[in-house]
Design a protein around this motif. Structure first.
Motif, mmCIF file in Angstrom:
data_model
loop_
_atom_site.group_PDB
_atom_site.id
_atom_site.type_symbol
_atom_site.label_atom_id
_atom_site.label_comp_id
_atom_site.label_asym_id
_atom_site.label_seq_id
_atom_site.Cartn_x
_atom_site.Cartn_y
_atom_site.Cartn_z
ATOM 1 N N ARG A 152 0.988 -1.271 -0.017
ATOM 2 C CA ARG A 152 -0.161 0.127 -0.074
ATOM 3 C C ARG A 152 0.691 1.144 -0.058
ATOM 4 O O ARG A 152 1.949 1.260 0.810
ATOM 5 C CB ARG A 152 -0.878 0.167 1.339
ATOM 6 C CG ARG A 152 -2.029 -0.957 1.302
ATOM 7 C CD ARG A 152 -2.779 -0.554 2.588
ATOM 8 N NE ARG A 152 -3.416 -2.096 2.812
ATOM 9 C CZ ARG A 152 -2.754 -2.968 3.664
ATOM 10 N NH1 ARG A 152 -1.712 -2.563 4.417
ATOM 11 N NH2 ARG A 152 -3.457 -4.053 3.844
ATOM 12 N N TYR A 153 0.391 2.123 -0.678
ATOM 13 C CA TYR A 153 0.913 3.638 -0.662
ATOM 14 C C TYR A 153 -0.181 4.556 0.042
ATOM 15 O O TYR A 153 -0.933 4.997 -0.718
ATOM 16 C CB TYR A 153 1.393 4.085 -1.836
ATOM 17 C CG TYR A 153 2.518 3.447 -2.644
ATOM 18 C CD1 TYR A 153 3.856 3.512 -2.296
ATOM 19 C CD2 TYR A 153 2.414 2.533 -3.694
ATOM 20 C CE1 TYR A 153 4.954 2.855 -2.817
ATOM 21 C CE2 TYR A 153 3.380 1.891 -4.197
ATOM 22 C CZ TYR A 153 5.002 1.930 -3.791
ATOM 23 O OH TYR A 153 5.829 1.249 -4.592
ATOM 24 N N GLY A 154 0.107 4.751 1.331
ATOM 25 C CA GLY A 154 -1.135 5.297 1.840
ATOM 26 C C GLY A 154 -2.278 4.370 1.866
ATOM 27 O O GLY A 154 -2.372 3.298 2.159
ATOM 28 N N LEU B 215 -3.789 0.936 -3.132
ATOM 29 C CA LEU B 215 -3.487 -0.491 -2.864
ATOM 30 C C LEU B 215 -2.470 -0.860 -4.268
ATOM 31 O O LEU B 215 -3.124 -0.835 -5.472
ATOM 32 C CB LEU B 215 -4.462 -1.559 -2.887
ATOM 33 C CG LEU B 215 -4.278 -2.912 -2.622
ATOM 34 C CD1 LEU B 215 -3.588 -3.070 -1.351
ATOM 35 C CD2 LEU B 215 -5.550 -3.704 -2.611
ATOM 36 N N ALA B 216 -1.232 -0.845 -4.278
ATOM 37 C CA ALA B 216 -0.347 -1.007 -5.288
ATOM 38 C C ALA B 216 -0.636 -2.535 -5.785
ATOM 39 O O ALA B 216 -0.525 -2.984 -6.916
ATOM 40 C CB ALA B 216 0.877 -0.532 -5.147
ATOM 41 N N LEU B 217 -0.372 -3.476 -4.750
ATOM 42 C CA LEU B 217 -0.390 -4.868 -4.761
ATOM 43 C C LEU B 217 -1.367 -5.395 -3.979
ATOM 44 O O LEU B 217 -1.255 -5.196 -2.674
ATOM 45 C CB LEU B 217 0.982 -5.440 -4.746
ATOM 46 C CG LEU B 217 1.972 -5.146 -5.739
ATOM 47 C CD1 LEU B 217 3.278 -5.622 -5.388
ATOM 48 C CD2 LEU B 217 1.704 -5.551 -7.269
ATOM 49 N N GLY C 73 1.782 -6.002 -18.144
ATOM 50 C CA GLY C 73 0.515 -5.557 -17.737
ATOM 51 C C GLY C 73 0.548 -3.957 -18.133
ATOM 52 O O GLY C 73 1.606 -3.455 -18.331
ATOM 53 N N PRO C 74 -0.444 -3.476 -18.174
ATOM 54 C CA PRO C 74 -0.765 -2.144 -18.279
ATOM 55 C C PRO C 74 -0.328 -0.951 -17.322
ATOM 56 O O PRO C 74 0.046 -1.433 -16.120
ATOM 57 C CB PRO C 74 -2.510 -1.732 -18.235
ATOM 58 C CG PRO C 74 -2.736 -2.871 -17.599
ATOM 59 C CD PRO C 74 -1.973 -3.882 -17.786
ATOM 60 N N SER C 75 0.207 0.166 -17.605
ATOM 61 C CA SER C 75 0.740 0.990 -16.829
ATOM 62 C C SER C 75 -0.031 0.971 -15.442
ATOM 63 O O SER C 75 -1.123 1.234 -15.360
ATOM 64 C CB SER C 75 0.844 2.143 -17.438
ATOM 65 O OG SER C 75 1.424 3.456 -16.856
ATOM 66 N N GLY C 76 0.908 1.261 -14.407
ATOM 67 C CA GLY C 76 0.222 1.095 -13.105
ATOM 68 C C GLY C 76 -0.067 -0.136 -12.385
ATOM 69 O O GLY C 76 -0.641 -0.099 -11.379
ATOM 70 N N CYS C 77 -0.167 -1.189 -13.268
ATOM 71 C CA CYS C 77 -0.658 -2.587 -12.662
ATOM 72 C C CYS C 77 0.209 -3.117 -11.414
ATOM 73 O O CYS C 77 -0.414 -3.985 -10.824
ATOM 74 C CB CYS C 77 -0.808 -3.612 -13.689
ATOM 75 S SG CYS C 77 0.696 -4.199 -14.327
ATOM 76 N N GLY C 78 1.625 -2.636 -11.165
ATOM 77 C CA GLY C 78 2.210 -3.009 -10.018
ATOM 78 C C GLY C 78 3.385 -3.673 -10.484
ATOM 79 O O GLY C 78 3.998 -4.215 -9.567
ATOM 80 N N LYS C 79 3.663 -3.890 -11.838
ATOM 81 C CA LYS C 79 5.050 -4.802 -12.214
ATOM 82 C C LYS C 79 6.311 -4.232 -11.531
ATOM 83 O O LYS C 79 7.240 -5.033 -11.049
ATOM 84 C CB LYS C 79 5.022 -4.490 -13.703
ATOM 85 C CG LYS C 79 3.926 -4.641 -14.536
ATOM 86 C CD LYS C 79 4.329 -4.684 -15.982
ATOM 87 C CE LYS C 79 4.555 -3.140 -16.496
ATOM 88 N NZ LYS C 79 3.212 -2.255 -16.645
ATOM 89 N N THR C 80 6.618 -2.936 -11.529
ATOM 90 C CA THR C 80 7.720 -2.218 -11.101
ATOM 91 C C THR C 80 7.800 -2.485 -9.765
ATOM 92 O O THR C 80 8.845 -2.813 -8.867
ATOM 93 C CB THR C 80 7.968 -0.829 -11.229
ATOM 94 O OG1 THR C 80 8.001 -0.905 -12.850
ATOM 95 C CG2 THR C 80 9.185 -0.328 -10.847
ATOM 96 N N THR C 81 6.745 -2.578 -8.775
ATOM 97 C CA THR C 81 6.412 -2.359 -7.429
ATOM 98 C C THR C 81 6.851 -4.047 -7.158
ATOM 99 O O THR C 81 7.784 -4.149 -6.073
ATOM 100 C CB THR C 81 5.230 -2.003 -7.001
ATOM 101 O OG1 THR C 81 4.846 -0.848 -7.384
ATOM 102 C CG2 THR C 81 4.905 -2.359 -5.514
ATOM 103 N N LEU C 82 6.474 -4.756 -7.785
ATOM 104 C CA LEU C 82 6.663 -6.402 -7.586
ATOM 105 C C LEU C 82 7.993 -6.639 -7.532
ATOM 106 O O LEU C 82 8.871 -7.261 -6.887
ATOM 107 C CB LEU C 82 6.010 -7.198 -8.301
ATOM 108 C CG LEU C 82 5.679 -8.728 -8.077
ATOM 109 C CD1 LEU C 82 5.185 -8.856 -6.890
ATOM 110 C CD2 LEU C 82 4.891 -9.638 -9.261
#
Ligand SMILES: Nc1ncnc2c1ncn2[C@@H]1O[C@H](COP(=O)(O)OP(=O)(O)OP(=O)(O)O)[C@@H](O)[C@H]1O
Length: 335
Positions: free
Chosen positions: A10-12, A15-17, A34-43
């Motif tokens: 979570r960012y504040g 929910l990113a993942l 996946g599309p932009s913002g789906c959480g790939k880089t976060t993972l």
């Protein structure tokens, strides 16, 4: 081996993942798509602890990353990003030697390793060792980035849109060379891209994400031919029928020459060409067959348009309910 267990980030309030579980086997190249913002880089960044999870656990080789020293953890994995991240004031030699230096390797060993790695990624060591990043093209800089990530021979590579900043022909060449390297090195790789074509070319398995969740995790052909959800089908779009053809080579599809039919004007392809190559050449030549030759230039068989079309059968876009209409029906008796 990399394993995510019920990972939430979570960012504040956001929910990113939303509870991701995924295991990447040793030697596997898993593409996060996946599309932009789906959480790939976060993972991806959870693995080297550039980001820490809100809930859940991440294991690298059976050790929870939160129990490891982040600096030690990062030395054990190569990290390649789109903006390359080469140090501008360091030469190529110094850039490639960053982690070996941190690991305390003596100078001769670092130089020898840098030479070896540059040659491996297709850059002539003598020409490039003493250049600065500003003296490199985008593709060359990307190769140096890869050489640097491989320098200390880490078992794991984390790659975030590594070929995103180069033009399409350079990108295709880098992908091809990267696949050859991976066949030799067998690293465990998490690779982020938003490009379906790149994912299909490179992946052992594709992890297709949407809004912080895994929508489907499958080898490319399975994903293309058996999309599990309407989101997956929409994401793959119409191009999936063509992409499936890239996964098949003519040596799999070869039929004996009948002898009775004329060979005049037929396109000629090599055994290692793909079904997609054959289709485009048959369309260009206006023929329904193509000849296939071996490395010695001898014609060893032929491939029929109907065989090629039958391959894409499971992968035709049915998003608007038209079923397989857009490519036409395979000829009778196909495939
Ligand atoms: N530091 C941050 N603070 C707040 N929100 C963030 C932060 N980093 C990422 N996010 C949000 O988390 C979600 C996932 O971001 P992430 O960068 O993982 O997506 P992505 O799939 O890699 O996207 P892209 O392909 O555009 O790089 C996005 O909604 C993003 O806005």
């Amino acid at each position: 081996m990399i394993r995510f267990e019920n990972v939430v980030k979570r960012y504040g309030e956001a929910l990113a993942l939303g509870g991701v579980s995924l295991e990447v086997a040793q030697g596997e190249l898993c593409v996060l798509l996946g599309p932009s913002g789906c959480g790939k880089t976060t993972l991806l960044r959870l693995v080297n602890r550039l980001i820490e999870p809100s809930e859940g656990r991440i294991f690298v080789g059976n050790r929870d990353v939160m129990d490891l020293d982040p600096v030690e953890l990062r030395r054990g994995m190569g990290y390649v990003i789109q903006s390359i991240g080469l140090f501008p004031h360091m030469t190529v030699l110094e850039n490639v030697g960053v982690v070996p230096k941190l690991l305390g390797w003596p100078k001769e060993k670092r130089v020898a390793r840098a030479r070896e790695m540059l040659a491996l990624v297709g850059l002539e060591p003598k020409t490039f060792l003493n250049r600065y990043p500003r003296e490199l093209s985008g593709g060359q800089a990307q190769r140096v980035g890869l050489a640097r990530a491989l320098a200390a021979d880490p078992p794991i590579l984390l790659m975030d849109e590594p070929f995103g900043a180069v033009d399409p022909p350079t990108r295709a060449r880098l992908q091809e060379e990267f696949l050859k390297l991976q066949a030799m090195l067998k690293k465990t790789i998490l690779f982020v891209t938003h490009d379906l074509e790149e994912a299909v070319r490179l992946a052992d398995r594709i992890c297709l994400m949407n809004q912080g969740q895994i929508e489907q995790l499958d080898p490319p052909e399975r994903l293309l031919t058996h999309p599990r959800t309407p989101f997956v089908e929409r994401f793959l779009g119409e191009s999936r029928a063509l992409l499936v053809l890239e996964l098949h080579h003519l040596f799999e599809l070869l039929q004996p020459l009948p002898g009775s039919l004329s060979q005049d004007g037929l396109p000629v392809l090599s055994l290692s060409a793909t079904a997609r190559d054959a289709l485009s050449q048959m369309i260009a030549a206006g023929s329904d067959r193509a000849l296939v030759q071996n490395e010695a230039g001898e014609v060893v068989g032929e491939v029929w348009m109907s065989t090629v079309l039958a391959l894409s059968k499971g992968a035709r876009f049915s998003g608007d309910g038209r079923g397989g209409a857009f490519l036409g029906r395979p000829r009778e008796g196909a495939g």
